[in-house]
Each structure stands twice: as C-alpha cells, then as structure tokens.
Design a protein around this motif. Structure first.
Motif, PDB file in Angstrom:
ATOM      1  N   ASN A  26      31.936 -20.491  20.342  1.00  0.00           N
ATOM      2  CA  ASN A  26      33.231 -20.318  20.984  1.00  0.00           C
ATOM      3  C   ASN A  26      32.963 -19.880  22.420  1.00  0.00           C
ATOM      4  O   ASN A  26      32.609 -18.734  22.672  1.00  0.00           O
ATOM      5  CB  ASN A  26      34.062 -19.262  20.241  1.00  0.00           C
ATOM      6  CG  ASN A  26      35.463 -19.112  20.802  1.00  0.00           C
ATOM      7  OD1 ASN A  26      35.670 -19.117  22.013  1.00  0.00           O
ATOM      8  ND2 ASN A  26      36.442 -18.966  19.914  1.00  0.00           N
ATOM      9  N   ARG A  27      33.132 -20.812  23.338  1.00  0.00           N
ATOM     10  CA  ARG A  27      32.775 -20.548  24.731  1.00  0.00           C
ATOM     11  C   ARG A  27      33.654 -19.467  25.342  1.00  0.00           C
ATOM     12  O   ARG A  27      33.187 -18.646  26.140  1.00  0.00           O
ATOM     13  CB  ARG A  27      32.872 -21.844  25.542  1.00  0.00           C
ATOM     14  CG  ARG A  27      32.339 -21.729  26.966  1.00  0.00           C
ATOM     15  CD  ARG A  27      32.271 -23.099  27.632  1.00  0.00           C
ATOM     16  NE  ARG A  27      31.410 -24.009  26.888  1.00  0.00           N
ATOM     17  CZ  ARG A  27      30.091 -24.036  26.999  1.00  0.00           C
ATOM     18  NH1 ARG A  27      29.483 -23.200  27.814  1.00  0.00           N
ATOM     19  NH2 ARG A  27      29.385 -24.891  26.294  1.00  0.00           N
ATOM     20  N   THR A  28      34.944 -19.436  24.962  1.00  0.00           N
ATOM     21  CA  THR A  28      35.862 -18.457  25.537  1.00  0.00           C
ATOM     22  C   THR A  28      35.453 -17.041  25.175  1.00  0.00           C
ATOM     23  O   THR A  28      35.443 -16.139  26.015  1.00  0.00           O
ATOM     24  CB  THR A  28      37.300 -18.717  25.051  1.00  0.00           C
ATOM     25  OG1 THR A  28      37.674 -20.050  25.409  1.00  0.00           O
ATOM     26  CG2 THR A  28      38.267 -17.722  25.675  1.00  0.00           C
ATOM     27  N   GLN A  29      35.085 -16.847  23.907  1.00  0.00           N
ATOM     28  CA  GLN A  29      34.710 -15.515  23.444  1.00  0.00           C
ATOM     29  C   GLN A  29      33.212 -15.252  23.540  1.00  0.00           C
ATOM     30  O   GLN A  29      32.759 -14.145  23.226  1.00  0.00           O
ATOM     31  CB  GLN A  29      35.170 -15.326  21.998  1.00  0.00           C
ATOM     32  CG  GLN A  29      36.669 -15.429  21.808  1.00  0.00           C
ATOM     33  CD  GLN A  29      37.085 -15.257  20.354  1.00  0.00           C
ATOM     34  OE1 GLN A  29      36.247 -15.155  19.459  1.00  0.00           O
ATOM     35  NE2 GLN A  29      38.379 -15.218  20.116  1.00  0.00           N
ATOM     36  N   GLU A  30      32.453 -16.262  23.934  1.00  0.00           N
ATOM     37  CA  GLU A  30      30.986 -16.156  23.998  1.00  0.00           C
ATOM     38  C   GLU A  30      30.425 -15.675  22.657  1.00  0.00           C
ATOM     39  O   GLU A  30      29.518 -14.856  22.587  1.00  0.00           O
ATOM     40  CB  GLU A  30      30.560 -15.215  25.130  1.00  0.00           C
ATOM     41  CG  GLU A  30      30.948 -15.713  26.511  1.00  0.00           C
ATOM     42  CD  GLU A  30      30.453 -14.805  27.619  1.00  0.00           C
ATOM     43  OE1 GLU A  30      30.258 -13.604  27.358  1.00  0.00           O
ATOM     44  OE2 GLU A  30      30.237 -15.299  28.734  1.00  0.00           O
ATOM     45  N   HIS A  31      31.015 -16.219  21.582  1.00  0.00           N
ATOM     46  CA  HIS A  31      30.671 -15.816  20.217  1.00  0.00           C
ATOM     47  C   HIS A  31      30.183 -17.048  19.468  1.00  0.00           C
ATOM     48  O   HIS A  31      30.851 -18.070  19.431  1.00  0.00           O
ATOM     49  CB  HIS A  31      31.916 -15.240  19.541  1.00  0.00           C
ATOM     50  CG  HIS A  31      31.637 -14.611  18.212  1.00  0.00           C
ATOM     51  ND1 HIS A  31      32.069 -13.345  17.884  1.00  0.00           N
ATOM     52  CD2 HIS A  31      30.990 -15.053  17.108  1.00  0.00           C
ATOM     53  CE1 HIS A  31      31.697 -13.050  16.650  1.00  0.00           C
ATOM     54  NE2 HIS A  31      31.037 -14.085  16.158  1.00  0.00           N
TER      55      HIS A  31
END
Length: 437
Positions: A26-31
């Motif tokens: 998840n690029r937005t959450q860097e997760h």
C-alpha cells in the motif's frame, strides 16, 4: 517469522520465477503485507522494499529449523542498511525458538525499531549465546496473543540478550496468559519506559515479585488492565519500588474495598486509571500528586476526593447524585459527570464550572425547574459545556417538561419569577396614579 523474513535478513533463499505474487504494498500507507510466503514465492518481497511497515502473516517455519545460516558479506550488509523499514509484524505462525535465536542478530544491520508478534506460538528453546554483547536497533517489542513456555527458567536467554534489553524502551505482552514476571527479567530492562501487560492473568501475589528492587528503574507507563487483580493495597505496595512511574492503568480489574492503608504511591505518579474496577467508594490513599484521575464506570455514590493537584477528573457512569464541590480542585480544567443521577447543578457551582475548559453532564435525570434548566443553559452559554450538548441533555421532571431538551425549557424572568416583574409594575402604576392626582 516466515521465510520472507529470512530473505529480508539476507539468508539467500532463491525465488522461483512466474509464481503468484504474495506480497501487497500500500503505497499511501507505506505498508506491505505478505501472506503465507514460501521459498517459491519469496521473490515478491521485493515489493516491500519501499515500505516502512512490513507484515508477514502465516508460513511454515519448522522445515527451516536446520537451515544453514552463513555469515553476511558486505554487499548484503549494505543492502540491509539501506532499507527504510521501521517496523516488522509477524503473525499467525509457529516460531521455532532455535530459529529465532539464530536470525535475530541480523536486525543489527537494519534500521528496524519496532518488532511485533501477533497470534504466534513459540516452540522449543533456542541457543541465545550468539547474542552475547550484541546490540539491536529495536526499541519497541510487542507480543499479542502468543503462546510460549513460562518465562521462569529463561534467565540464561535474557542474560545473553542483556545488552539489547537494557536499551529497549517499550515492551508489550498482552493477551498471552502471563501470570508473573521473574524478578531477574525485570532487572534486565534498564531503560524501559513503557510496559503493557494488559489482558493477562496477573494476580495480587504476582506483583511484588515482578516489580522487585531494581526492576524497571526507568518505567514511566504501566498498564495492568484486564488482569486478575483485586487488592488495591497490594497494587500500591507493589508500585512503591517504581520511582519514575507516571501513568498507571488498573482498569477492568475487580478491586475490593479495603481499610485505609499506609502504603505510599510513587510521588511521580500523575495519571491514574481506575475505571471499570467495581469500586463503590473512592479508595485510599490516592497518589498525592495526581493530575488525571479516571474513576468512570464504577458504583460511586459520592466522590470525596481531596487532591488539589487534579486537573482532569472523569466520574461518568457512576451513581453520583450531586456535583462534587469544585472548590476542592483549584487546578481543575476538565470534569466529566455523564450518566449519573444528578438532577440539578447548584447555582454557586455553576459559576465555578463555567471556569473550566471541558464540562460534560449529559444523560442525567435533570429536574427542569427554572433553577435547574437555567443553570445548565447558563453553563452552556459559557461555551465550556462540551460533548452531548444540547441533544444529550433532557428533562426528567417536572411532568410538563419530561422528555424535553433542556435547551428548550423557558427560563425567562417573566416565566420563572413573575413576582419580580409584577411588583415593579404595580409600583410604577401607583406612582403614575399619584402623579395624575
């Protein structure tokens, strides 16, 4: 710890081409989350390289117990050092402790500061001697809903990990059936600031041995919520040797009313959570320098608390019939009294309550007489009547206003004190009559 972790730590597992991708970033959450990675699908972990949080769920580690671990060459060490991963979560897996002991030292080449295990089973014993004198960047360690052998008897492992443990700042062991902590283990955590032992099986007799002389000397925050504690005095006596303690959470234990005790709480204690503890009266002694006291969700009929240092007081969900005198709390800025049995705010208390920043008195059986409704309306006019206004404030009596929103009850002078209007009017008319004569 799945085989993906082994790859991350540079153990050199080769991924097969063309296999299904098992890691999702998840690029937005860097997760990044990896599910049930195997040796054949471990190549998908490359997607996790830009992540700050990597989560590994499921996998079969037992077959890698005898996997040979070679020394890392400089290129792999450089690669590990370049990763931006800050936190690793390992969940839903059986962890052979011997394997964990053999690979943990590779975290020393990374910047990982948080390591958490969730719903894991730790099996067997490991040889931790390879960690003697080894430092790790991990500052926060967590275990939730894990199963392992009792901590008693693992003193040698903690001795080998002592150089790392003495720098650890946060430790959480929750929902894992912990019944005690050996004294020697507590002494290994020289820099620990936060300890979360919620949702375990700690009893009254286990606290003093766990918090023995020299254990957790820098501890500031301690959560013992949802355990098997019943003795308020016993907890107080166990905390006496924690000189830096500032936050203590005893919520969701069934504490018994006991005679006043001579035990002394640490003077450093500022935040005290006694919510949901079944208390019918305020226990004594209370920590002398408290700033935040939460005694919500209990059975208190009165709250005689003489602590001039208190700034925030939470007494919602009790059986209080009157507002505690604000004069006892010169520094108070927050008072929550929702869901009690308070029918009216005394006029002299309304003025004092108006000086607070946050007042909540919703869901009480208010008597909407002129003084009752007027006091609440006056308090709301100050802008400090917080959550629940106006919808949560309804009249319980008298009958003509039952169910009304308090905000809609008329409290004008003409309505509430007609004599105050009629008398001056009569005097004015009499004077006009005299003047006309």
């Amino acid at each position: 710890m799945s085989v993906a972790v082994l790859l991350l730590l540079g153990l050199g597992l080769q991924a097969a081409e063309g296999r299904r991708n098992r890691c999702f970033f998840n690029r937005t959450q860097e997760h990044c989350v990896c599910h049930n990675l195997s040796e054949q699908t471990a190549g998908s972990i490359i997607q996790c390289l830009p992540a700050t949080v990597v989560e590994f769920r499921g996998g079969d580690l037992e077959k890698y117990t005898a996997f040979p671990i070679r020394d890392l060459d400089s290129s792999i060490i450089d690669t590990l050092g370049s990763l931006i991963i800050q936190k690793i979560i390992i969940a839903d897996v059986l962890v052979p402790e011997v394997l964990l002991a053999r690979v943990l030292k590779f975290f020393s080449y990374t910047h990982v500061q948080e390591l958490a295990f969730e719903s894991c089973i730790f099996q067997g014993t490991g040889d931790w001697t390879a960690m003697d004198g080894q430092s790790l960047p991990i500052l926060s360690l967590g275990f939730h809903n894990v199963t392992s052998a009792p901590l008693t008897g693992h003193e040698q492992a903690f001795s080998s990990l002592s150089r790392w443990l003495e720098t650890l700042e946060e430790l959480a062991v929750t929902g894992s059936g912990v019944t005690s902590l050996p004294c020697a283990i507590g002494r290994a955590f020289r820099a620990l600031r936060s300890l979360n032992l919620a949702q375990n099986s700690l009893g009254d007799g286990s606290l003093s041995p766990s918090f023995c002389q020299g254990a957790f000397p820098e501890l500031q925050e301690l959560s013992l919520r949802h355990n098997n504690l019943s003795s308020y005095r016993g907890v107080c006596e166990a905390m006496e040797l924690l000189p830096a303690l500032q936050h203590l959470d005893l919520s969701h234990n069934q504490l018994l009313a006991e005679p006043p005790s001579s035990c002394q709480w640490p003077p450093s204690l500022r935040h005290f959570n006694l919510s949901n503890t079944g208390l019918a009266e305020v226990p004594t002694p209370l920590p002398p320098n408290l700033q935040v006291l939460d005694m919500s969700h209990n059975h208190l009929h009165a709250a005689d608390i003489s602590l001039s240092s208190v700034k925030k007081l939470f007494l919602n969900q009790n059986l209080l019939q009157a507002v505690p005198s604000i004069r006892n709390y010169p520094l108070l800025d927050t008072l929550h009294l929702d869901n009690n049995s308070i029918s009216e705010l005394p006029r002299d208390e309304v003025k004092l309550l108006g000086r607070l920043q946050d007042v909540a008195v919703a869901a009480n059986p208010f008597s909407c007489s002129c003084s009752g409704a007027g006091g609440l309306q006056a308090l709301a006019a100050t802008g400090h009547l917080g959550q629940g206004w106006p919808g949560g404030y309804r009249c319980h009596s008298p009958a003509q206003y039952q169910g009304w929103p308090v905000a809609q009850v008329p409290v004008s002078v003409l309505h509430c004190d007609p004599a105050a209007v009629v008398a001056p009017l009569c005097v004015a008319l009499a004077l006009l009559g005299v003047a006309g004569a």
